[in-house]
Design a protein around this motif. Structure first.
Motif, PDB file in Angstrom:
ATOM      1  N   LEU A 189      -3.362   4.953  -2.456  1.00 29.30           N
ATOM      2  CA  LEU A 189      -4.256   5.667  -1.769  1.00 29.30           C
ATOM      3  C   LEU A 189      -3.998   7.195  -1.771  1.00 29.30           C
ATOM      4  CD1 LEU A 189      -5.214   3.398   1.024  1.00 29.30           C
ATOM      5  CD2 LEU A 189      -6.380   3.529  -1.094  1.00 29.30           C
ATOM      6  N   ALA A 190      -4.860   7.982  -2.275  1.00 26.85           N
ATOM      7  CA  ALA A 190      -4.708   9.331  -2.430  1.00 26.85           C
ATOM      8  C   ALA A 190      -5.499  10.198  -1.441  1.00 26.85           C
ATOM      9  CB  ALA A 190      -5.166   9.834  -3.747  1.00 26.85           C
ATOM     10  N   MET A 191      -5.044  11.226  -0.707  1.00 25.79           N
ATOM     11  CA  MET A 191      -5.696  12.080   0.272  1.00 25.79           C
ATOM     12  C   MET A 191      -6.815  12.864  -0.237  1.00 25.79           C
ATOM     13  SD  MET A 191      -3.886  10.915   2.760  1.00 25.79           S
ATOM     14  CE  MET A 191      -3.483   9.459   2.269  1.00 25.79           C
ATOM     15  N   ASP A 192      -6.682  13.123  -1.466  1.00 20.78           N
ATOM     16  CA  ASP A 192      -7.733  13.939  -2.159  1.00 20.78           C
ATOM     17  C   ASP A 192      -7.937  13.836  -3.619  1.00 20.78           C
ATOM     18  OD1 ASP A 192      -5.864  15.598  -3.623  1.00 20.78           O
ATOM     19  OD2 ASP A 192      -5.448  16.857  -1.624  1.00 20.78           O
ATOM     20  N   LEU A 252       4.297  -1.148   3.279  1.00 28.40           N
ATOM     21  CA  LEU A 252       3.856   0.461   3.150  1.00 28.40           C
ATOM     22  C   LEU A 252       4.810   1.477   3.197  1.00 28.40           C
ATOM     23  CD1 LEU A 252       1.066   1.428   4.205  1.00 28.40           C
ATOM     24  CD2 LEU A 252       1.823   1.448   6.622  1.00 28.40           C
ATOM     25  N   ASP A 253       4.221   2.409   2.484  1.00 24.92           N
ATOM     26  CA  ASP A 253       5.227   3.427   2.029  1.00 24.92           C
ATOM     27  C   ASP A 253       4.400   4.702   1.814  1.00 24.92           C
ATOM     28  OD1 ASP A 253       7.423   5.004   1.621  1.00 24.92           O
ATOM     29  OD2 ASP A 253       7.945   3.976  -0.123  1.00 24.92           O
ATOM     30  N   SER A 254       4.788   5.856   1.674  1.00 25.84           N
ATOM     31  CA  SER A 254       4.208   7.060   1.136  1.00 25.84           C
ATOM     32  C   SER A 254       5.010   7.861   0.400  1.00 25.84           C
ATOM     33  CB  SER A 254       3.792   8.166   2.574  1.00 25.84           C
ATOM     34  OG  SER A 254       4.803   8.284   3.119  1.00 25.84           O
ATOM     35  N   ALA A 255       4.157   8.651  -0.523  1.00 24.74           N
ATOM     36  CA  ALA A 255       4.992   9.487  -1.663  1.00 24.74           C
ATOM     37  C   ALA A 255       4.180  10.647  -1.865  1.00 24.74           C
ATOM     38  CB  ALA A 255       5.213   8.586  -2.754  1.00 24.74           C
ATOM     39  N   GLY A 256       4.863  11.817  -2.574  1.00 19.94           N
ATOM     40  CA  GLY A 256       3.954  12.857  -2.859  1.00 19.94           C
ATOM     41  C   GLY A 256       4.103  12.860  -4.272  1.00 19.94           C
ATOM     42  N   THR A 257       2.701  13.626  -4.892  1.00 22.98           N
ATOM     43  CA  THR A 257       2.751  13.724  -6.452  1.00 22.98           C
ATOM     44  C   THR A 257       3.643  15.093  -6.754  1.00 22.98           C
ATOM     45  OG1 THR A 257       0.750  15.269  -5.906  1.00 22.98           O
ATOM     46  CG2 THR A 257       0.522  12.759  -6.355  1.00 22.98           C
ATOM     47  N   ILE A 277       0.853  -1.027   0.017  1.00 22.77           N
ATOM     48  CA  ILE A 277       0.164  -0.047   0.032  1.00 22.77           C
ATOM     49  C   ILE A 277       0.869   1.072  -0.039  1.00 22.77           C
ATOM     50  CG2 ILE A 277      -1.634   1.444   1.242  1.00 22.77           C
ATOM     51  CD1 ILE A 277      -2.613  -1.402   2.474  1.00 22.77           C
ATOM     52  N   LEU A 278       0.601   2.038  -1.016  1.00 27.70           N
ATOM     53  CA  LEU A 278       1.185   3.471  -1.167  1.00 27.70           C
ATOM     54  C   LEU A 278       0.232   4.587  -0.658  1.00 27.70           C
ATOM     55  CD1 LEU A 278       3.810   4.885  -1.721  1.00 27.70           C
ATOM     56  CD2 LEU A 278       3.048   5.114  -4.038  1.00 27.70           C
ATOM     57  N   MET A 279       0.529   5.408   0.243  1.00 33.93           N
ATOM     58  CA  MET A 279      -0.165   6.557   0.684  1.00 33.93           C
ATOM     59  C   MET A 279       0.414   7.842  -0.096  1.00 33.93           C
ATOM     60  SD  MET A 279      -2.402   5.471   2.984  1.00 33.93           S
ATOM     61  CE  MET A 279      -2.706   4.515   4.536  1.00 33.93           C
ATOM     62  N   CYS A 280      -0.406   8.693  -0.640  1.00 29.01           N
ATOM     63  CA  CYS A 280      -0.025   9.747  -1.426  1.00 29.01           C
ATOM     64  C   CYS A 280      -0.834  11.205  -1.126  1.00 29.01           C
ATOM     65  CB  CYS A 280      -0.139   9.399  -2.947  1.00 29.01           C
ATOM     66  SG  CYS A 280       0.943   8.104  -3.593  1.00 29.01           S
ATOM     67  N   CYS A 281       0.093  12.077  -1.052  1.00 25.54           N
ATOM     68  CA  CYS A 281      -0.690  13.349  -1.091  1.00 25.54           C
ATOM     69  C   CYS A 281       0.236  14.229  -1.901  1.00 25.54           C
ATOM     70  CB  CYS A 281      -0.751  13.906   0.392  1.00 25.54           C
ATOM     71  SG  CYS A 281       0.980  14.309   1.172  1.00 25.54           S
ATOM     72  N   ASN A 333       4.184  14.970   0.506  1.00 23.17           N
ATOM     73  CA  ASN A 333       4.609  13.833   1.111  1.00 23.17           C
ATOM     74  C   ASN A 333       5.301  14.304   2.526  1.00 23.17           C
ATOM     75  OD1 ASN A 333       6.969  11.127   1.001  1.00 23.17           O
ATOM     76  ND2 ASN A 333       4.984  11.003   1.864  1.00 23.17           N
ATOM     77  N   ILE A 334       4.636  15.338   3.136  1.00 23.74           N
ATOM     78  CA  ILE A 334       5.165  15.869   4.483  1.00 23.74           C
ATOM     79  C   ILE A 334       4.210  16.065   5.653  1.00 23.74           C
ATOM     80  CG2 ILE A 334       7.485  16.958   3.656  1.00 23.74           C
ATOM     81  CD1 ILE A 334       5.877  19.910   4.081  1.00 23.74           C
ATOM     82  N   CYS A 335       2.862  16.059   5.067  1.00 22.41           N
ATOM     83  CA  CYS A 335       1.802  16.098   6.110  1.00 22.41           C
ATOM     84  C   CYS A 335       0.849  15.045   6.248  1.00 22.41           C
ATOM     85  CB  CYS A 335       1.022  17.376   5.943  1.00 22.41           C
ATOM     86  SG  CYS A 335       1.769  18.904   6.352  1.00 22.41           S
ATOM     87  N   ARG A 336      -0.006  14.843   5.195  1.00 21.36           N
ATOM     88  CA  ARG A 336      -1.097  13.818   5.211  1.00 21.36           C
ATOM     89  C   ARG A 336      -0.515  12.537   4.954  1.00 21.36           C
ATOM     90  NH1 ARG A 336      -4.988  16.513   1.042  1.00 21.36           N
ATOM     91  NH2 ARG A 336      -2.848  17.053  -0.018  1.00 21.36           N
ATOM     92  N   SER A 337       0.239  12.128   3.812  1.00 14.83           N
ATOM     93  CA  SER A 337       0.546  10.844   3.550  1.00 14.83           C
ATOM     94  C   SER A 337       1.584  10.080   4.469  1.00 14.83           C
ATOM     95  CB  SER A 337       1.061  10.594   1.942  1.00 14.83           C
ATOM     96  OG  SER A 337       2.133  11.617   1.782  1.00 14.83           O
ATOM     97  N   PRO A 338       2.538  10.918   4.993  1.00 13.92           N
ATOM     98  CA  PRO A 338       3.477  10.292   6.143  1.00 13.92           C
ATOM     99  C   PRO A 338       2.399  10.079   7.569  1.00 13.92           C
ATOM    100  CG  PRO A 338       4.207  12.537   5.778  1.00 13.92           C
ATOM    101  CD  PRO A 338       3.071  12.382   4.695  1.00 13.92           C
TER     102      PRO A 338
END
Length: 162
Positions: free
Chosen positions: A88-91, A39-44, A6-10, A13-18
């Protein structure tokens, strides 16, 4: 057995996705599912490459028991679409950006809040330009969505194992 990834994205990548990465990691550990999930997170966008999460995000998360300090911002890349089972995108704006980057990703791309059961918002609002209450709202929304996500993973992963 391959881990479910699963990858979290906003955006940066410094507020919502982390925050989402940290919350989900803790909830997976509590559910005994952490060994089964990558599990990881990244920014667009690449505004904050290599930076730790925003100090406000870290402070508010730590008050709830989530340590975000080891995380560092990175930009989502094309290999992520092959590596991760769920992105998974935050918005909606970031979801659209991900879909433009890899249109054939299809149902791999979803809004994190599609897993929420208590809050009826479909987006995690960006707290970056606001005050502390925005970071608390982000945590409330993300905790809710991650509870739903853990339940989906419990059914999927324990169903696979059974």
């Amino acid at each position: 057995m391959k881990k479910y990834a699963i990858l979290m994205c906003c955006m940066g990548n410094i507020c919502r996705s982390p925050t989402a990465e940290g919350v989900l990691r803790a909830k997976l550990a509590a559910a005994g599912l952490e060994p089964l999930v990558e599990l990881d997170s990244a920014g667009t966008h690449e505004y904050h490459l290599g930076h730790p999460p925003d100090p406000r995000a870290q402070r508010h998360a730590l008050q709830r028991g989530y340590d975000l300090s080891p995380l560092r911002a990175r930009k989502v890349g094309l290999p992520d679409f092959d590596r991760f089972d769920l992105i998974l995108a935050m918005d909606r704006e970031n979801l659209a950006g991900l879909a433009r980057l890899r249109p054939e990703a299809g149902d791999k791309l979803r809004l994190l809040m599609s897993f929420a059961t208590r809050h009826h918002a479909d987006e995690v609002p960006d707290p970056y330009y606001g005050e502390g209450d925005g970071f608390e709202r982000v945590l409330d929304y993300i905790e809710d969505a991650c509870d739903g996500l853990v339940e989906m993973l419990r059914q999927r992963l324990q169903g696979d194992a059974g």
